[in-house]
Design a protein around this motif. Structure first.
Motif, PDB file in Angstrom:
ATOM      1  N   THR A 630       0.864  -1.171   0.000  1.00  0.00           N
ATOM      2  CA  THR A 630       0.000   0.000   0.000  1.00  0.00           C
ATOM      3  C   THR A 630       0.905   1.227   0.000  1.00  0.00           C
ATOM      4  O   THR A 630       1.641   1.442   0.962  1.00  0.00           O
ATOM      5  N   GLN A 631       0.871   1.951  -1.065  1.00  0.00           N
ATOM      6  CA  GLN A 631       1.772   3.099  -1.212  1.00  0.00           C
ATOM      7  C   GLN A 631       0.975   4.403  -1.157  1.00  0.00           C
ATOM      8  O   GLN A 631       0.010   4.593  -1.891  1.00  0.00           O
ATOM      9  N   PHE A 632       1.396   5.259  -0.251  1.00  0.00           N
ATOM     10  CA  PHE A 632       0.762   6.566  -0.072  1.00  0.00           C
ATOM     11  C   PHE A 632       1.654   7.636  -0.705  1.00  0.00           C
ATOM     12  O   PHE A 632       2.842   7.724  -0.371  1.00  0.00           O
ATOM     13  N   ASP A 633       1.117   8.381  -1.594  1.00  0.00           N
ATOM     14  CA  ASP A 633       1.832   9.509  -2.195  1.00  0.00           C
ATOM     15  C   ASP A 633       1.116  10.796  -1.776  1.00  0.00           C
ATOM     16  O   ASP A 633      -0.010  11.074  -2.214  1.00  0.00           O
ATOM     17  N   PHE A 634       1.771  11.559  -0.915  1.00  0.00           N
ATOM     18  CA  PHE A 634       1.188  12.795  -0.406  1.00  0.00           C
ATOM     19  C   PHE A 634       1.906  13.992  -1.039  1.00  0.00           C
ATOM     20  O   PHE A 634       3.129  14.127  -0.876  1.00  0.00           O
ATOM     21  N   VAL A 635       1.172  14.804  -1.747  1.00  0.00           N
ATOM     22  CA  VAL A 635       1.732  16.011  -2.358  1.00  0.00           C
ATOM     23  C   VAL A 635       1.389  17.200  -1.452  1.00  0.00           C
ATOM     24  O   VAL A 635       0.204  17.530  -1.263  1.00  0.00           O
ATOM     25  N   ILE A 636       2.406  17.821  -0.888  1.00  0.00           N
ATOM     26  CA  ILE A 636       2.222  18.935   0.049  1.00  0.00           C
ATOM     27  C   ILE A 636       2.543  20.237  -0.693  1.00  0.00           C
ATOM     28  O   ILE A 636       3.719  20.536  -0.955  1.00  0.00           O
ATOM     29  N   PRO A 637       1.531  21.018  -1.054  1.00  0.00           N
ATOM     30  CA  PRO A 637       1.775  22.252  -1.813  1.00  0.00           C
ATOM     31  C   PRO A 637       2.415  23.329  -0.918  1.00  0.00           C
ATOM     32  O   PRO A 637       2.382  23.235   0.317  1.00  0.00           O
ATOM     33  N   PRO A 638       2.978  24.368  -1.528  1.00  0.00           N
ATOM     34  CA  PRO A 638       3.681  25.406  -0.750  1.00  0.00           C
ATOM     35  C   PRO A 638       2.798  26.095   0.277  1.00  0.00           C
ATOM     36  O   PRO A 638       3.280  26.511   1.338  1.00  0.00           O
ATOM     37  N   ASN A 639       1.520  26.236  -0.018  1.00  0.00           N
ATOM     38  CA  ASN A 639       0.652  27.036   0.841  1.00  0.00           C
ATOM     39  C   ASN A 639      -0.032  26.243   1.939  1.00  0.00           C
ATOM     40  O   ASN A 639      -0.947  26.739   2.600  1.00  0.00           O
ATOM     41  N   GLN A 640       0.351  24.972   2.145  1.00  0.00           N
ATOM     42  CA  GLN A 640      -0.262  24.170   3.201  1.00  0.00           C
ATOM     43  C   GLN A 640       0.787  23.686   4.206  1.00  0.00           C
ATOM     44  O   GLN A 640       1.969  23.577   3.900  1.00  0.00           O
ATOM     45  N   PHE A 641       0.303  23.373   5.395  1.00  0.00           N
ATOM     46  CA  PHE A 641       1.121  22.833   6.487  1.00  0.00           C
ATOM     47  C   PHE A 641       2.307  23.744   6.838  1.00  0.00           C
ATOM     48  O   PHE A 641       3.424  23.290   7.052  1.00  0.00           O
ATOM     49  N   ASN A 642       2.028  25.028   6.883  1.00  0.00           N
ATOM     50  CA  ASN A 642       3.040  25.994   7.296  1.00  0.00           C
ATOM     51  C   ASN A 642       2.757  26.524   8.700  1.00  0.00           C
ATOM     52  O   ASN A 642       3.343  27.536   9.114  1.00  0.00           O
ATOM     53  N   PHE A 643       1.887  25.822   9.453  1.00  0.00           N
ATOM     54  CA  PHE A 643       1.421  26.347  10.729  1.00  0.00           C
ATOM     55  C   PHE A 643       1.610  25.284  11.814  1.00  0.00           C
ATOM     56  O   PHE A 643       0.926  24.263  11.819  1.00  0.00           O
ATOM     57  N   SER A 644       2.566  25.526  12.707  1.00  0.00           N
ATOM     58  CA  SER A 644       2.921  24.553  13.733  1.00  0.00           C
ATOM     59  C   SER A 644       2.223  24.857  15.050  1.00  0.00           C
ATOM     60  O   SER A 644       2.030  26.016  15.421  1.00  0.00           O
TER      61      SER A 644
END
Length: 696
Positions: A630-644
């Motif tokens: 089972t292969q997961f390919d996650f594409v994280i664009p520049p404008n997401q997940f910038n908030f910790s």
């Protein structure tokens, strides 16, 4: 605790969590959302110029807690969860080169080619006793002496043991190595069971009584010796006994019809044979109900491919099941040796090779009868996959034909790659593999023609079944009759013959299929008497095992001199006519017990057909291990997940870093966790592609 090694090439350390394995065990595992986290990142303690990629990350653990500080996909996000797109499994295949398993080690030198039997104590009980052939007197009692290689330390023979005898005879002048199958010295290899004994091997006083008579060379002056090996015979052989470690292959020969000459009123019928508990396997592999209902298989016509007969002619009366069913432990599992299935690709000649070093196969590639100078034969897979049928439809039980490679190719069985099992359905080959058959050679199938005669043998209202035996009345003993029974048809779809006409049957042999039947020289085997076994029954009726009639046709062999051994060339040049007069006046009831001592009802300790437990040969095979990824390919664009949400992040002057990735099911359970070798920097100007794989 432990840390991910930074010296590996792995990009991520991922695994199912304990909760994920629990859900997998009950079929409820699913992957719905994922989260990114920075739980193992300290942004501020070492200052804004510190390279966070140098920080260590803990390995993912089975009981991994939920992500401590998940990253939010956007500044306004209420939850850190992001949906997972539809997944497609990826099949990963690995070829396993398995070691050759069996009783023999192949030896090839400039002067010697042989299969040397393994004689260590994890294979045999006692390998160093011999029988002076002059001590064989035609009875079932014989004395053994220590051979030239005898050493102490082996197990003393005991009642119930099996002993294989590598025969010799007064005419054999070729040398025989101890203990080896000399491929250029084809001789009988016969199995016996020790029924009683006296004396011991260590004292050189051993005398054994076996289940049936041995040859008679008592009048000879020869100094030749027959070599022996004693093997265990126990139902626990593959559970806790000698072969529980998986060194050899199991074999069970299963009968579902009494062979000619067995009267079940007196003698044990097939229901009491040793492997009758495998009768369900014979059905499972497609040899019982389906073949008795269809015209898929005709064992009486192996060379012509004639499949028009129904009824008895369609029966497969016996099969050999060769399987690898040993006691399983953590270190002793078939998957560790052969993978999950056999690797077969007939387009590149990749196939398991079933090796029978002691077989004298009648279709061996020689220049004709009496020219067989090499013993042993190998069988392989051929063609494309086929399927066992059920009620006329196909099942998912797939197999390849197991074939004799010599042209015209003949199918002798099936290889089931998914089940890692081989079946033998050629009736003659099953006979040669039986410990009780008194022969390690196979016999060709009879051919026939019909002649109209006013006083002919049979009419349109009758069926006739024919087979034969070649008897030895001196020296070697007599083997089992030919097990390929000829079904004689009154006409081949020609309705113009008047109902009142009768026909005689003209029996002939194919040419060149007695390669090991010899007159002189000591190799191969021989016979001095030829008999046809015949049974005439009402049309549509099966033969019964106790009503076969034997007719001696020795005097009808062209060029034969009475009292001498039969020349197979003379046999092949003769025609033997079955007439009513011979059937009525010269025939007698055939009793197999007159030639081979078979157990009477109640004689449960005597060796019987079906008592086979191991395959006396080798199997060379490769296997396949299949993993589903089972292969997961996650594409994280520049404008997401910038908030910790990490408490060390505010005011640190660092970009967000990703140290972990959690995968959740539809109920919010953390079912898989992935840890990165080092924290990955996330910026608002780059796209990150994360790839995580789970193998099942």
């Amino acid at each position: 605790m432990s840390y991910i090694s930074k010296n590996t090439g792995a990009f991520v350390n991922a695994r199912l969590t304990d909760k994920g394995r629990e859900l997998l065990s009950v079929g409820l595992l699913n992957f719905a959302t994922y989260r990114l986290g920075d739980s193992e990142v300290d942004y501020s303690t070492l200052g804004p110029s510190y390279n966070i990629a140098l920080q260590n990350v803990l390995k993912a653990k089975s009981c991994q807690p939920n992500l401590k500080t998940p990253l939010l996909p956007t500044s306004t996000a209420v939850t850190p969860d992001v949906s997972i797109n539809q997944l497609d499994p990826i099949l990963l295949t690995t070829i396993v080169e398995a070691p050759e398993k069996g009783f023999f080690d192949y030896v090839s030198t400039a002067t010697t080619i042989e299969y040397s039997a393994f004689t260590t104590t994890d294979y045999v009980l006692e390998p160093n006793l011999v029988i002076p052939i002059t001590g064989m007197n035609g009875t079932n009692i014989v004395s053994l002496i220590q051979g030239p290689n005898y050493v102490s330390g082996y197990t003393e023979p005991s009642i119930g043991d099996l002993v294989v005898v590598k025969m010799s005879n007064p005419q054999l002048s070729l040398p025989q190595d101890n203990w080896a199958v000399d491929v250029d010295v084809p001789v009988p290899y016969l199995w016996y069971k020790v029924q009683s004994l006296s004396g011991t091997a260590s004292a050189n006083t051993l005398t054994i009584t076996v289940d049936r008579d041995l040859p008679d060379f008592s009048s000879s002056l020869s100094s030749n010796q027959a070599q022996t090996i004693f093997y265990p015979d126990s139902n626990l052989l593959f559970d806790s006994g000698l072969y529980s470690g998986g060194s050899v292959w199991n074999m069970n020969n299963v009968w579902t019809y009494n062979m000619p000459g067995v009267n079940p009123v007196t003698y044990e019928g097939f229901e009491l044979y040793g492997s009758e508990s495998f009768v369900g396997s014979k059905e499972y592999y497609g040899y019982t109900s389906e073949l008795q209902q269809t015209t898929e298989f005709d064992p009486t016509q192996p060379t012509t491919g004639d499949t028009t007969d129904t009824g008895f002619c369609n029966y497969v009366n016996s099969i050999s099941i060769i399987h690898y069913s040993n006691r399983e432990t953590c270190s002793n599992r078939p998957e560790l040796v052969y993978g999950e299935k056999f690797y077969i690709d007939t387009t590149i000649n990749e196939s398991p090779v079933l090796k029978m070093p002691t077989l004298m196969w009648h279709r061996g590639l020689f220049s004709g009868s009496s020219t067989g100078d090499i013993i042993g034969y190998n069988f392989i897979a051929s063609g494309s996959t086929k399927a066992v049928t059920l009620n006329g439809g196909v099942t998912q039980i797939k197999y390849y034909d197991l074939v004799d490679q010599n042209l015209p190719s003949v199918t002798v069985g099936r290889i089931f790659p998914d089940l890692q099992t081989i079946t033998i359905d050629d009736q003659e080959l099953v006979a040669a593999l039986s410990y009780k058959s008194n022969r390690n050679w196979t016999l060709p199938t009879l051919e026939y023609g019909l002649t109209t005669n006013t006083n002919g043998f049979f009419s349109q209202t009758e069926d006739v079944y024919v087979t034969y035996m070649l008897e030895s009345t001196s020296g070697y003993t007599t083997g089992l009759p030919c097990q390929n029974i000829l079904c004689v048809k009154y006409s081949d779809g020609e309705p113009c013959d008047p109902d009142s006409s009768k026909k005689n049957i003209d029996i002939t042999f194919p040419t060149g299929q007695f390669p090991y039947m010899n007159l002189t020289g000591g190799t191969g085997w021989y016979a001095d008497t030829f008999k046809l076994l015949v049974q005439k029954v009402p049309l549509g009726t099966n033969p019964t095992s106790s009503n076969w009639v034997e007719i001696d046709y020795t005097s009808s062999i062209t060029g034969h001199v009475a009292g001498t051994r039969i020349d197979p060339l003379n046999l092949e040049n003769s025609t033997f006519t079955i007439t009513q007069n011979l059937y009525t006046n010269s025939g007698t009831t055939f009793n197999l017990h007159d030639y081979i001592n078979i157990p009477e009802n109640g004689e449960t300790d005597i060796l019987q057909f079906g008592d086979e437990k191991f395959f006396y040969g080798n199997l060379e095979a490769s296997g396949l291990i299949r993993k589903y990824r089972t292969q997961f390919d996650f594409v994280i664009p520049p404008n997401q997940f910038n908030f910790s949400q990490n408490p060390t992040y505010p005011g640190s002057g660092q970009n967000v870093h990703i140290s972990e990735l959690g995968i959740y099911d539809s109920n919010g359970n953390l079912v898989a966790i992935g840890k990165f070798i080092t924290p990955i920097e996330k910026t608002n100007v780059t796209t990150i592609i994360l790839e995580i794989a789970l193998d099942f």
